[in-house]
Design a protein around this motif. Structure first.
Motif, PDB file in Angstrom:
ATOM      1  N   GLN A 293       0.828  -1.211   0.000  1.00 43.69           N
ATOM      2  CA  GLN A 293       0.000   0.000   0.000  1.00 43.69           C
ATOM      3  C   GLN A 293       0.860   1.259   0.000  1.00 43.69           C
ATOM      4  OE1 GLN A 293      -1.173   1.744   3.608  1.00 43.69           O
ATOM      5  NE2 GLN A 293      -3.357   1.789   3.108  1.00 43.69           N
ATOM      6  N   GLN A 294       1.821   1.328   0.920  1.00 45.91           N
ATOM      7  CA  GLN A 294       2.619   2.546   1.062  1.00 45.91           C
ATOM      8  C   GLN A 294       3.488   2.800  -0.170  1.00 45.91           C
ATOM      9  OE1 GLN A 294       2.193   4.585   3.463  1.00 45.91           O
ATOM     10  NE2 GLN A 294       1.050   3.364   4.931  1.00 45.91           N
ATOM     11  N   CYS A 295       3.966   1.728  -0.799  1.00 44.61           N
ATOM     12  CA  CYS A 295       4.835   1.880  -1.968  1.00 44.61           C
ATOM     13  C   CYS A 295       4.051   2.076  -3.263  1.00 44.61           C
ATOM     14  CB  CYS A 295       5.750   0.659  -2.110  1.00 44.61           C
ATOM     15  SG  CYS A 295       6.954   0.504  -0.781  1.00 44.61           S
ATOM     16  N   SER A 296       2.722   2.165  -3.169  1.00 47.73           N
ATOM     17  CA  SER A 296       1.916   2.444  -4.364  1.00 47.73           C
ATOM     18  C   SER A 296       1.896   3.929  -4.709  1.00 47.73           C
ATOM     19  CB  SER A 296       0.482   1.948  -4.156  1.00 47.73           C
ATOM     20  OG  SER A 296      -0.175   2.711  -3.154  1.00 47.73           O
ATOM     21  N   GLY A 297       2.378   4.782  -3.792  1.00 48.54           N
ATOM     22  CA  GLY A 297       2.464   6.219  -4.064  1.00 48.54           C
ATOM     23  C   GLY A 297       1.247   7.022  -3.668  1.00 48.54           C
ATOM     24  N   ILE A 357      -3.027   1.233 -13.982  1.00 51.93           N
ATOM     25  CA  ILE A 357      -3.313   1.771 -15.319  1.00 51.93           C
ATOM     26  C   ILE A 357      -3.178   3.293 -15.328  1.00 51.93           C
ATOM     27  CG2 ILE A 357      -5.139   2.082 -17.038  1.00 51.93           C
ATOM     28  CD1 ILE A 357      -6.176  -0.697 -16.250  1.00 51.93           C
ATOM     29  N   SER A 358      -3.662   3.944 -14.269  1.00 55.80           N
ATOM     30  CA  SER A 358      -3.573   5.406 -14.190  1.00 55.80           C
ATOM     31  C   SER A 358      -2.123   5.871 -14.162  1.00 55.80           C
ATOM     32  CB  SER A 358      -4.319   5.903 -12.935  1.00 55.80           C
ATOM     33  OG  SER A 358      -5.684   5.553 -12.971  1.00 55.80           O
ATOM     34  N   LEU A 359      -1.289   5.208 -13.331  1.00 53.78           N
ATOM     35  CA  LEU A 359       0.110   5.634 -13.231  1.00 53.78           C
ATOM     36  C   LEU A 359       0.890   5.306 -14.497  1.00 53.78           C
ATOM     37  CD1 LEU A 359       1.180   4.818  -9.556  1.00 53.78           C
ATOM     38  CD2 LEU A 359       0.321   6.946 -10.542  1.00 53.78           C
ATOM     39  N   LEU A 360       0.616   4.179 -15.107  1.00 59.95           N
ATOM     40  CA  LEU A 360       1.301   3.851 -16.362  1.00 59.95           C
ATOM     41  C   LEU A 360       0.918   4.839 -17.464  1.00 59.95           C
ATOM     42  CD1 LEU A 360       1.020  -0.054 -16.334  1.00 59.95           C
ATOM     43  CD2 LEU A 360       3.065   1.342 -15.941  1.00 59.95           C
ATOM     44  N   THR A 361      -0.309   5.344 -17.419  1.00 56.68           N
ATOM     45  CA  THR A 361      -0.725   6.389 -18.371  1.00 56.68           C
ATOM     46  C   THR A 361       0.086   7.660 -18.147  1.00 56.68           C
ATOM     47  OG1 THR A 361      -2.980   5.499 -18.428  1.00 56.68           O
ATOM     48  CG2 THR A 361      -2.673   7.772 -19.176  1.00 56.68           C
ATOM     49  N   LEU A 440      15.161  13.410  -7.180  1.00 52.49           N
ATOM     50  CA  LEU A 440      16.399  14.071  -7.638  1.00 52.49           C
ATOM     51  C   LEU A 440      17.374  13.070  -8.253  1.00 52.49           C
ATOM     52  CD1 LEU A 440      17.149  16.642  -4.766  1.00 52.49           C
ATOM     53  CD2 LEU A 440      16.435  17.137  -7.108  1.00 52.49           C
ATOM     54  N   ASN A 441      17.470  11.870  -7.690  1.00 47.04           N
ATOM     55  CA  ASN A 441      18.475  10.906  -8.128  1.00 47.04           C
ATOM     56  C   ASN A 441      18.012   9.974  -9.246  1.00 47.04           C
ATOM     57  OD1 ASN A 441      20.697  11.477  -6.177  1.00 47.04           O
ATOM     58  ND2 ASN A 441      19.185  10.879  -4.662  1.00 47.04           N
ATOM     59  N   LEU A 442      16.711   9.625  -9.255  1.00 43.41           N
ATOM     60  CA  LEU A 442      16.227   8.653 -10.223  1.00 43.41           C
ATOM     61  C   LEU A 442      15.297   9.236 -11.272  1.00 43.41           C
ATOM     62  CD1 LEU A 442      15.489   5.650  -7.793  1.00 43.41           C
ATOM     63  CD2 LEU A 442      17.552   6.077  -9.153  1.00 43.41           C
ATOM     64  N   GLY A 443      14.702  10.368 -10.999  1.00 44.13           N
ATOM     65  CA  GLY A 443      13.792  10.983 -11.960  1.00 44.13           C
ATOM     66  C   GLY A 443      12.343  10.608 -11.684  1.00 44.13           C
ATOM     67  N   VAL A 444      11.421  11.490 -12.077  1.00 45.50           N
ATOM     68  CA  VAL A 444      10.009  11.313 -11.774  1.00 45.50           C
ATOM     69  C   VAL A 444       9.408  10.111 -12.497  1.00 45.50           C
ATOM     70  CG1 VAL A 444       9.278  12.945 -13.571  1.00 45.50           C
ATOM     71  CG2 VAL A 444       7.781  12.508 -11.625  1.00 45.50           C
ATOM     72  N   GLU A 445       9.839   9.865 -13.755  1.00 41.30           N
ATOM     73  CA  GLU A 445       9.278   8.733 -14.500  1.00 41.30           C
ATOM     74  C   GLU A 445       9.620   7.402 -13.846  1.00 41.30           C
ATOM     75  OE1 GLU A 445      11.171  11.026 -15.889  1.00 41.30           O
ATOM     76  OE2 GLU A 445      10.134  11.954 -17.608  1.00 41.30           O
ATOM     77  N   THR A 446      10.863   7.252 -13.386  1.00 39.41           N
ATOM     78  CA  THR A 446      11.292   6.000 -12.756  1.00 39.41           C
ATOM     79  C   THR A 446      10.543   5.747 -11.454  1.00 39.41           C
ATOM     80  OG1 THR A 446      13.511   6.249 -13.709  1.00 39.41           O
ATOM     81  CG2 THR A 446      13.271   4.734 -11.842  1.00 39.41           C
ATOM     82  N   ILE A 447      10.407   6.777 -10.617  1.00 38.68           N
ATOM     83  CA  ILE A 447       9.763   6.615  -9.312  1.00 38.68           C
ATOM     84  C   ILE A 447       8.297   6.234  -9.473  1.00 38.68           C
ATOM     85  CG2 ILE A 447       9.111   7.788  -7.183  1.00 38.68           C
ATOM     86  CD1 ILE A 447      12.094   7.031  -7.518  1.00 38.68           C
ATOM     87  N   TRP A 448       7.583   6.931 -10.369  1.00 38.55           N
ATOM     88  CA  TRP A 448       6.172   6.621 -10.528  1.00 38.55           C
ATOM     89  C   TRP A 448       5.958   5.299 -11.271  1.00 38.55           C
ATOM     90  CZ3 TRP A 448       2.349   8.654  -7.828  1.00 38.55           C
ATOM     91  CH2 TRP A 448       2.596   9.858  -7.158  1.00 38.55           C
ATOM     92  N   SER A 449       6.962   4.842 -12.022  1.00 41.37           N
ATOM     93  CA  SER A 449       6.900   3.494 -12.599  1.00 41.37           C
ATOM     94  C   SER A 449       7.003   2.439 -11.496  1.00 41.37           C
ATOM     95  CB  SER A 449       8.025   3.296 -13.612  1.00 41.37           C
ATOM     96  OG  SER A 449       7.894   4.172 -14.700  1.00 41.37           O
TER      97      SER A 449
END
Length: 496
Positions: A293-297, A357-361, A440-449
């Motif tokens: 749950q917590q790691c789902s963002g 599906i929402s986050l992958l979009t 800052l270190n990994l980028g927004v796309e990587t984190i939300w993936s």
């Protein structure tokens, strides 16, 4: 003929009185539960206040300027203090009662908002947020109060008042953020805390708790005032509670004894209870659920909505996006209440799948138009995040907290709820604390993936691991964590 007419009139009058009695009971229960859940409104305001505060502190006119490290502490410090608050609330709840404990907790709630309202430095802001961490887990009081006072058949409906109050608080705070400075918002929430403290004097303690403390006369008075006999199946519900308690105790004895070496639960050391399969296994299951749950963002989006708007380059201003996210939360809670008969596993699967599906979009859109100055279809990001928040409320956000109260034996339920909830808040703190550094270190796309991946793991958890608790008695839920051989032996002994 006249006698039949009189009988019909009497029957009609009896039904009318019964209907009026039910309505009065519903109004009394709604009043009590609303007053008890009102502090959850303030907790909901606290959810989104950090985002509002940081956005306004970053303005050039602000007299307080924070580093990234200081901003992360301001955002996450309430969460790490929450386990300490849970311990305090647990002691107060058992000693003074559910209503009085909530009243006492209004004190640090008001003090925290008072300090923040007059803050002029990072230190005073941090002190205010630390104090607000104490009442952050006060939903324990509301859950206990509703479960002990509400008839069984109405409990799933009224229990949704807790997440609804949180969502409503988030929505109101977002509206205030559009028109008010953070100092004014703090002052308003301070006033609401004081009002909540005063209104709780009109709320009674649950009769079950009063009788457990030997205050039988007060319990009888509360019973007469509520008059729950008018409620549909109220008397049957009370009987069900008694029967379920008896069955649970019987099963507990059967699970902890064997025909060859019969022992009683009281003869075993207390610490040995935590080594039993029906304690450590649900602990592993619930903690796994909390990690997914917590790691789902979902909590990152609640606490860092302003930063997410900036990082994802959404076309609207952050206050408007936060307002829509809060509105999606409120609608999600109402939808969750409307589907209180749907199996929990189904809700988690739908919730996790649609969140993924929402986050992958979101990720696909950002990668497709990276470096583009004015990308088309900019509303895609806003719609995706709003839908992400809506579907989170259908399962992944509320169910882990509720599951903890259903899967542990009565002998250790209070302790294990505190332990597992505290671990949930610690995981919450870690995720929110490291989120700015990860971006800052990994980028927004990587984190939300990564968040999308954990949404998928929630679906797999629901399919292969999660126990189904909807519509099941406590006995049936506890049997899920016992070996099948022991269940068969227990069933055979009971039949003999």
């Amino acid at each position: 003929m006249r006698q039949q007419t009189m009988y019909e009139e009497n029957d009609s009058e009896r039904k009318r009185k019964m209907k009026n009695g039910k309505l009065q009971c519903h109004l009394k229960l709604t009043f009590c539960f609303t007053m008890m859940c009102f502090i959850q409104f303030l907790v909901g305001c606290l959810y989104t206040f950090s985002s509002t505060l940081l956005a306004q502190l970053r303005e050039p006119s602000s007299t307080i300027h924070l580093s990234i490290e200081e901003e992360s502490w301001i955002t996450s410090i309430t969460i790490i203090i929450c386990p300490i608050g849970l311990l305090i609330i647990g002691i107060l709840t058992d000693k003074f009662g559910r209503r009085k404990a909530t009243q006492i907790i209004c004190g640090p709630m008001a003090l925290g908002w008072l300090i923040i309202a007059f803050s002029n430095s990072y230190t005073t802001l941090l002190i205010g947020k630390i104090i607000l961490g104490i009442p952050f887990g006060v939903n324990t009081c509301a859950f206990l109060y509703i479960s002990e006072l509400c008839p069984t058949n109405l409990r799933p409906l009224y229990i949704t008042l807790v997440p609804f109050s949180v969502g409503l608080g988030m929505l109101v705070e977002c509206i205030l953020a559009i028109y008010c400075r953070w100092q004014t918002i703090s002052a308003i929430l301070l006033a609401i805390s004081v009002v909540n403290f005063l209104t709780l004097f009109m709320v009674p303690e649950p009769p079950i708790w009063l009788r457990a403390k030997g205050r039988v006369a007060e319990a009888d008075e509360v019973d007469r005032w509520l008059d729950l006999g008018h409620m549909t199946h109220a008397l049957d519900a009370s009987a069900d509670v008694i029967e379920q308690s008896a069955l649970t105790m019987e099963m507990d004895e059967n699970m902890h004894a064997t025909p060859e070496a019969p022992t009683s639960l009281s003869s075993s050391p207390y610490w040995s209870l935590f080594l039993r399969r029906n304690v450590w296994l649900p602990t592993v299951v619930t903690l796994t659920f909390f990690v997914c749950q917590q790691c789902s963002g979902v909590y990152v989006l609640l606490f860092y909505s302003m930063d997410v708007v900036r990082d994802c380059k959404m076309p609207w201003d952050s206050n408007t996006v936060s307002l829509f996210l809060s509105l999606a939360r409120v609608i999600g809670v109402l939808s969750f209440a409307a589907m209180h008969r749907v199996p929990c596993r189904t809700l988690v699967m739908v919730s996790g799948g649609c969140m993924a599906i929402s986050l992958l979009t979101v990720v696909a859109y950002m990668k497709a138009f990276v470096g583009v100055q004015d990308p088309p279809f900019q509303m895609t990001l806003i719609v995706a995040f709003v839908m992400f928040m809506f579907f989170a409320l259908l399962g992944i956000l509320p169910i882990p907290w509720m599951l903890c109260g259903e899967v542990f034996p009565m002998a250790v339920k209070g302790v294990m709820n505190g332990v597992v909830h505290s671990c949930g808040y610690v995981i919450w703190f870690i995720i929110c604390k490291i989120y700015p550094s990860l971006i800052l270190n990994l980028g927004v796309e990587t984190i939300w993936s990564i968040f999308a991946l954990f949404c998928i793991l929630n679906v797999l958890f629901a399919i292969f691991i999660m126990p189904e608790t909807k519509g099941k008695s406590l006995d049936e839920i506890l049997l899920y964590f016992e070996p099948q051989e022991k269940i068969r032996k227990s069933t055979f002994r009971n039949r003999r």
